[in-house]
Design an enzyme around this catalytic site. Structure first.
Site, PDB file in Angstrom:
ATOM      1  N   LYS A   1       0.660  -1.041   0.196  1.00 13.06           N
ATOM      2  CA  LYS A   1       0.295   0.353  -0.484  1.00 13.06           C
ATOM      3  C   LYS A   1       0.964   1.396   0.209  1.00 13.06           C
ATOM      4  CE  LYS A   1      -3.002   2.476   3.537  1.00 13.06           C
ATOM      5  NZ  LYS A   1      -3.764   2.411   4.055  1.00 13.06           N
TER       6      LYS A   1
ATOM      7  N   ASP B   1      -3.010  10.817   3.093  1.00 20.13           N
ATOM      8  CA  ASP B   1      -4.551   9.485   4.163  1.00 20.13           C
ATOM      9  C   ASP B   1      -4.497  10.817   5.249  1.00 20.13           C
ATOM     10  OD1 ASP B   1      -5.986   8.221   4.953  1.00 20.13           O
ATOM     11  OD2 ASP B   1      -5.306   6.730   5.521  1.00 20.13           O
TER      12      ASP B   1
ATOM     13  N   LYS C   1      -9.642  12.967   8.518  1.00 16.46           N
ATOM     14  CA  LYS C   1      -9.133  11.808  10.120  1.00 16.46           C
ATOM     15  C   LYS C   1      -9.556  13.787  10.680  1.00 16.46           C
ATOM     16  CE  LYS C   1      -6.272   9.172   8.271  1.00 16.46           C
ATOM     17  NZ  LYS C   1      -6.668   7.903   9.298  1.00 16.46           N
TER      18      LYS C   1
ATOM     19  N   ASP D   1       1.817   6.350   5.595  1.00 21.97           N
ATOM     20  CA  ASP D   1       0.727   5.466   5.388  1.00 21.97           C
ATOM     21  C   ASP D   1       1.316   4.707   3.198  1.00 21.97           C
ATOM     22  OD1 ASP D   1      -0.980   4.311   5.574  1.00 21.97           O
ATOM     23  OD2 ASP D   1      -2.638   5.124   4.413  1.00 21.97           O
TER      24      ASP D   1
ATOM     25  N   ASP E   1     -12.004   7.033   4.253  1.00 21.62           N
ATOM     26  CA  ASP E   1     -11.233   6.920   5.011  1.00 21.62           C
ATOM     27  C   ASP E   1     -10.329   5.081   4.615  1.00 21.62           C
ATOM     28  OD1 ASP E   1      -8.469   7.602   6.292  1.00 21.62           O
ATOM     29  OD2 ASP E   1      -9.833   7.820   8.506  1.00 21.62           O
TER      30      ASP E   1
ATOM     31  N   GLU F   1      -9.265   3.953   2.514  1.00 22.22           N
ATOM     32  CA  GLU F   1      -8.903   4.030   0.843  1.00 22.22           C
ATOM     33  C   GLU F   1      -7.915   2.663   0.975  1.00 22.22           C
ATOM     34  OE1 GLU F   1      -7.892   5.024   3.297  1.00 22.22           O
ATOM     35  OE2 GLU F   1      -6.013   4.597   2.544  1.00 22.22           O
TER      36      GLU F   1
ATOM     37  N   ARG G   1      -7.533  -0.481   1.463  1.00 28.37           N
ATOM     38  CA  ARG G   1      -8.098  -2.046   0.741  1.00 28.37           C
ATOM     39  C   ARG G   1      -8.206  -1.442  -0.681  1.00 28.37           C
ATOM     40  NH1 ARG G   1     -11.820  -1.989   5.385  1.00 28.37           N
ATOM     41  NH2 ARG G   1     -10.319  -1.441   6.869  1.00 28.37           N
TER      42      ARG G   1
HETATM   43  N1  BES Z   1      -4.216   4.574   7.175  1.00 23.86           N
HETATM   44  C1  BES Z   1      -5.168   4.126   7.810  1.00 23.86           C
HETATM   45  C2  BES Z   1      -4.754   3.169   9.065  1.00 23.86           C
HETATM   46  C3  BES Z   1      -3.937   3.130  10.176  1.00 23.86           C
HETATM   47  C4  BES Z   1      -4.344   4.037  10.902  1.00 23.86           C
HETATM   48  C5  BES Z   1      -2.275   3.865   9.510  1.00 23.86           C
HETATM   49  C6  BES Z   1      -2.600   4.281  12.474  1.00 23.86           C
HETATM   50  C7  BES Z   1      -1.285   3.847  10.846  1.00 23.86           C
HETATM   51  C8  BES Z   1      -2.063   4.230  11.565  1.00 23.86           C
HETATM   52  C9  BES Z   1      -6.777   3.563   6.969  1.00 23.86           C
HETATM   53  O1  BES Z   1      -6.156   4.064   5.892  1.00 23.86           O
HETATM   54  C10 BES Z   1      -7.628   4.045   7.725  1.00 23.86           C
HETATM   55  O2  BES Z   1      -7.595   5.297   8.199  1.00 23.86           O
HETATM   56  N2  BES Z   1      -8.197   3.040   8.744  1.00 23.86           N
HETATM   57  C11 BES Z   1      -9.604   3.134   9.119  1.00 23.86           C
HETATM   58  C12 BES Z   1     -10.525   2.370   8.632  1.00 23.86           C
HETATM   59  C13 BES Z   1     -11.713   2.195   8.990  1.00 23.86           C
HETATM   60  C14 BES Z   1     -12.045   3.579   8.052  1.00 23.86           C
HETATM   61  C15 BES Z   1     -12.590   1.194   8.156  1.00 23.86           C
HETATM   62  C16 BES Z   1      -9.013   2.753  10.355  1.00 23.86           C
HETATM   63  O3  BES Z   1      -7.879   1.987  11.279  1.00 23.86           O
HETATM   64  O4  BES Z   1      -9.671   3.299  11.430  1.00 23.86           O
HETATM   65 ZN    ZN Z   2      -8.015   5.873   6.293  1.00 27.44          ZN
HETATM   66 ZN    ZN Z   3      -4.736   4.326   4.571  1.00 25.21          ZN
END
Ligand code: BES
Ligand code: ZN
Ligand code: ZN
Length: 504
Positions: free
Chosen positions: A266, A271, A278, A289, A348, A350, A352
């Site tokens: 990824k 992000d 966020k 990210d 968010d 994104e 996947r």
């Molecule tokens: N890039 C983030 C995940 C992340 C969180 C990486 C903290 C490093 C530290 C990912 O794209 C994300 O935002 N995931 C969400 C998923 C949710 C919206 C289903 C999450 O983990 O809250």
């Molecule tokens: Zn995200």
């Molecule tokens: Zn992300």
């Protein structure tokens, strides 16, 4: 950067001699001579109660010979491992930089090698030492004033180890080289999002590929995105002025019949969360990210140097998740070329969406023998496993064993989490086949893995590794400083070596 010499260095003020000592504080036979020559400075220091010889503890002792003499702690003899040695080696680098020494003689007693309990003790010892030295020497200074720019220093390493010198020297070179590939991934990961744009990352991959005829790089962008139906990349990337791309870098060995391994990382240059934006606390650090992609790229750098007999294709779906009037919306439905439709319930989630493109493309173009994807996919895996283990999913036993072996050999820790039909059910949407995030927070990291399973050919062994917790550190944790760790480079390299039948 590093020079390896199989002898003891001539005495000079810039050249330190280092003795390796366990917490039990035994001075082994080969160091007793040195101790005698230095009027028992070592033995005297070891009597001090405050000297614990914990792994990485570096203590200078007064040497009448006029050159710096030091003790490097290795921790308890019983607990000694490659990992402890890596931590100790990073402590060595720190200690040497305080001494301003440019060369070091490491005295290697046979008893220290024996404590590793390994059939290939010389190689294991030397590679771990090399990795730790390189990891400990990492600096990211590009944006600092020249006056405040401590550079990673060139270092001559003398190995004082009698007839074992040859084996140790080649292992040390290999470990240093692997550590440098981890540092390459760390430097790119640390590069801020205003510099490390999608096109910047693509050109870095192309630059790497130009270093060797065994590497080829192609970048799918512009019209290619529509041509190959990379709908995840298109939707996630369309709000940004930095257009998305799928970076493909492949390594071809001499033997054309070698099996093919697909690595996917990824690569979100930034992000923001998109329209499901966020919070200010959660956005900080989202330059990391892209760490999955940087780990894959770092692994390719190492692989081309090791030349294993296996074909490796790395795919880096690369985009910036931003906001504009052209952003993908919550409620939009996307249709992937494998026929699966996805309702975007959270912009968010994104990672996947873009990984799905790479998995479909990789399966159909290459029919790989195995797939491993690395992604900073969920905050949930950080809550569950912290910074100590990456979470992983794999329903294929042979691939699982290979990855767990690679994890043990490399020190990149992974822990398996479960998959079940129930989790796959959770990802089924009302108005489309799937949603990218279920309306409940249950099993967040598993939701990600369950979603991705819909885009992999079920006949191909596949593992998904969620590195959100291990890709970067907020505080120093030896052998790493706060910042990106390059997690996954060593894991993937050991895995590929194992796959090629070269691993242990
Ligand atoms: N890039 C983030 C995940 C992340 C969180 C990486 C903290 C490093 C530290 C990912 O794209 C994300 O935002 N995931 C969400 C998923 C949710 C919206 C289903 C999450 O983990 O809250
Ligand atoms: Zn995200
Ligand atoms: Zn992300």
């Amino acid at each position: 950067m590093y020079e390896i010499i199989k002898a003891a260095a001539k005495a000079s003020a810039e050249s330190a001699t280092v003795c390796l000592v366990f917490s039990e504080k035994t001075l082994y036979h080969r160091d007793q001579d040195l101790d005698a020559r230095s009027h028992h400075a070592l033995a005297t220091a070891l009597k001090r109660a405050d000297l614990k010889c914990d792994a990485g503890e570096f203590t200078t002792v007064h040497s009448p010979e006029g050159r710096p003499l030091a003790i490097l702690g290795l921790g308890k003899r019983k607990e000694f491992s490659r990992e402890k040695l890596t931590v100790a080696a990073a402590g060595l680098v720190k200690g040497l930089s305080k001494l301003e020494a440019t060369s070091v003689t490491v005295s290697v007693p046979i008893e220290v090698l024996e404590a590793l309990h390994s059939k290939q003790a010389e190689r294991d010892f030397a590679t771990a030492l090399g990795e730790g030295v390189a990891l400990g020497n990492f600096k990211f200074n590009t944006f600092k004033k020249p006056s405040e720019k401590p550079h990673a220093k060139a270092l001559s390493i003398f190995l004082d180890a009698d007839e074992r010198g040859d084996a140790l020297a080649s292992g040390l070179a290999e470990g240093l080289s692997l550590g440098e590939s981890v540092n390459f991934a760390r430097s790119l990961a640390a590069t801020p999002p205003n510099v490390a744009t999608t096109s910047f990352i693509a050109s870095e991959a192309q630059k790497l590929a130009r270093e060797s005829k065994d590497l080829k790089c192609a970048v799918l962008r512009g019209n290619d995105i529509a041509k190959y139906k990379l709908v995840g990349l298109d939707n996630v990337g369309k709000a940004s002025e930095n257009p998305p791309c799928l970076i493909e870098i492949s390594y071809t060995p001499k033997s054309k019949s070698a099996p093919l391994v697909l690595l996917v990382g990824k690569t979100l240059c930034y992000d923001t969360g998109g329209l499901s934006i966020k919070s200010r606390e959660n956005m900080k650090g989202m330059k990391y990210d892209k760490c999955g992609g940087m780990a894959v790229l770092g692994a390719m750098r190492a692989i081309v140097r090791l030349k294993p007999d296996v074909r490796v294709v790395a795919l880096m779906p690369c985009a910036e998740n931003s906001i504009s009037n052209n952003a993908v919306r919550v409620d939009d439905i996307i249709r992937y070329p494998n026929g699966v439709s996805v309702e975007v319930t959270n912009t968010d989630a994104e990672g996947r969406l873009v990984l799905a493109d790479a998995l479909i493309y990789g399966c159909s173009q290459y029919k790989p023998a195995a797939i491993v994807d690395l992604a900073t996919l969920t905050g949930g895996v950080v809550v569950g496993l912290g910074r100590t283990f990456a979470g992983y999913w794999c329903e294929d036993e042979a691939l699982r064993n290979a990855l767990e072996q690679a994890s043990r050999d490399s020190g990149d820790r992974i822990w398996r989490l479960p998959m079940h039909e129930d989790y796959k059910e959770m990802m089924k949407a009302k108005h489309a086949d799937l949603w990218n995030s279920a309306p409940v927070r249950d099993a967040h990291p598993i939701q990600g893995a369950a979603f991705l399973s819909n885009f992999v050919d079920p006949k191909i062994p596949w593992a998904h590794v969620d590195i959100a917790g291990t890709a970067d550190l907020e505080r120093d944790k030896a052998p790493f400083r706060a910042g990106p760790t390059g997690f996954g480079v060593r894991l993937l390299v050991k895995f590929v070596e194992h796959f090629a039948g070269k691993g242990k």
